[in-house]
Design a protein around this motif. Structure first.
Motif, short mmCIF file in Angstrom:
data_model
loop_
_atom_site.label_atom_id
_atom_site.label_comp_id
_atom_site.label_asym_id
_atom_site.label_seq_id
_atom_site.Cartn_x
_atom_site.Cartn_y
_atom_site.Cartn_z
N LEU A 62 0.83 -1.20 0.00
CA LEU A 62 0.00 0.00 0.00
C LEU A 62 0.87 1.26 0.00
O LEU A 62 0.58 2.22 -0.71
CB LEU A 62 -0.95 -0.01 1.19
CG LEU A 62 -2.02 -1.11 1.17
CD1 LEU A 62 -2.73 -1.19 2.51
CD2 LEU A 62 -3.01 -0.91 0.04
N ARG A 75 -9.40 -1.88 -1.28
CA ARG A 75 -9.70 -1.58 0.13
C ARG A 75 -10.88 -2.43 0.60
O ARG A 75 -10.83 -3.05 1.67
CB ARG A 75 -10.01 -0.11 0.31
CG ARG A 75 -10.39 0.22 1.73
CD ARG A 75 -10.81 1.66 1.90
NE ARG A 75 -11.12 1.91 3.30
CZ ARG A 75 -11.38 3.10 3.78
NH1 ARG A 75 -11.38 4.15 3.00
NH2 ARG A 75 -11.67 3.23 5.05
N LEU A 119 -5.02 1.67 4.48
CA LEU A 119 -6.14 1.61 3.53
C LEU A 119 -6.80 2.98 3.40
O LEU A 119 -7.15 3.41 2.30
CB LEU A 119 -7.16 0.55 3.97
CG LEU A 119 -6.69 -0.89 3.90
CD1 LEU A 119 -7.70 -1.81 4.58
CD2 LEU A 119 -6.47 -1.32 2.46
N ILE A 167 -4.35 5.41 1.45
CA ILE A 167 -4.26 5.20 0.00
C ILE A 167 -5.49 5.76 -0.71
O ILE A 167 -5.38 6.40 -1.75
CB ILE A 167 -3.99 3.72 -0.36
CG1 ILE A 167 -3.60 3.61 -1.83
CG2 ILE A 167 -5.17 2.84 -0.05
CD1 ILE A 167 -3.11 2.24 -2.22
#
Length: 180
Positions: free
Chosen positions: A112, A139, A171, A174
């Motif tokens: 990630l 995700r 998560l 990103i």
């Protein structure tokens, strides 16, 4: 007495088969976790290799590769976690699964972070728009996958949740990075 011995033998065989099934399920879940981590490591490596010299060939593949990883994770979710409506694992087996999760999270975070680090590059080459939806899908896949695994380890929920919370920060980062 013969009937009692037969019942004990059958019960022993049933218990052995049951414990073998639980152990096999635990092994399958751990293999699945390892597969997801290995696939994530490969994706992180591949995305890390995209640069100015090969962006024409590989730039648009980044979004496809992220989508492919999300689909692989969802496939693992369906094929391992939900097979035959599994029951929660015993404490010892749950601990093995949580250990595997804890070992896999650094790999997921590295992947990630690699994608986050490629944001400026993706922006420069107008690739961001095509990457947003695969990133959202990734995700959702990881959240569903971890959620399903956590449901298998009720005796280890605090440790499993702590492991997931550690990943969830990445998560969120990103998605925020690519949506902004």
């Amino acid at each position: 007495m013969k009937l009692c011995n037969s019942i004990l033998a059958i019960s022993g065989l049933a218990l052995t088969l049951f414990l073998g099934t639980v152990a096999q399920k635990t092994t399958d879940v751990i293999r699945s976790i390892d597969f997801v981590a290995s696939s994530s490591e490969t994706l992180g490596h591949e995305i890390g290799l995209v640069n100015d010299g090969n962006v024409a060939d590989n730039g648009k593949l980044m979004a496809q590769d992220i989508q492919t990883l999300a689909e692989l994770i969802l496939g693992q979710l369906e094929s391992v976690i939900y097979v035959d409506n599994p029951k929660p694992l015993s404490n010892n087996h749950a601990q093995l699964v949580v250990d595997a999760l804890q070992q896999s999270v650094p790999t997921e975070k590295t992947m990630l972070q690699t994608i986050i680090d490629k944001h400026a590059f993706a922006l420069q080459y107008l690739l961001v728009g095509g990457m947003v939806q695969p990133i959202r899908t990734l995700r959702a896949a990881l959240e569903a996958y971890f959620g399903a695994i956590i449901s298998l380890v009720p005796t280890q929920v605090p440790a499993a949740n702590a492991t997931f919370v550690d990943l969830e920060d990445y998560l969120e980062a990103i998605v925020q990075t690519y949506e902004s």
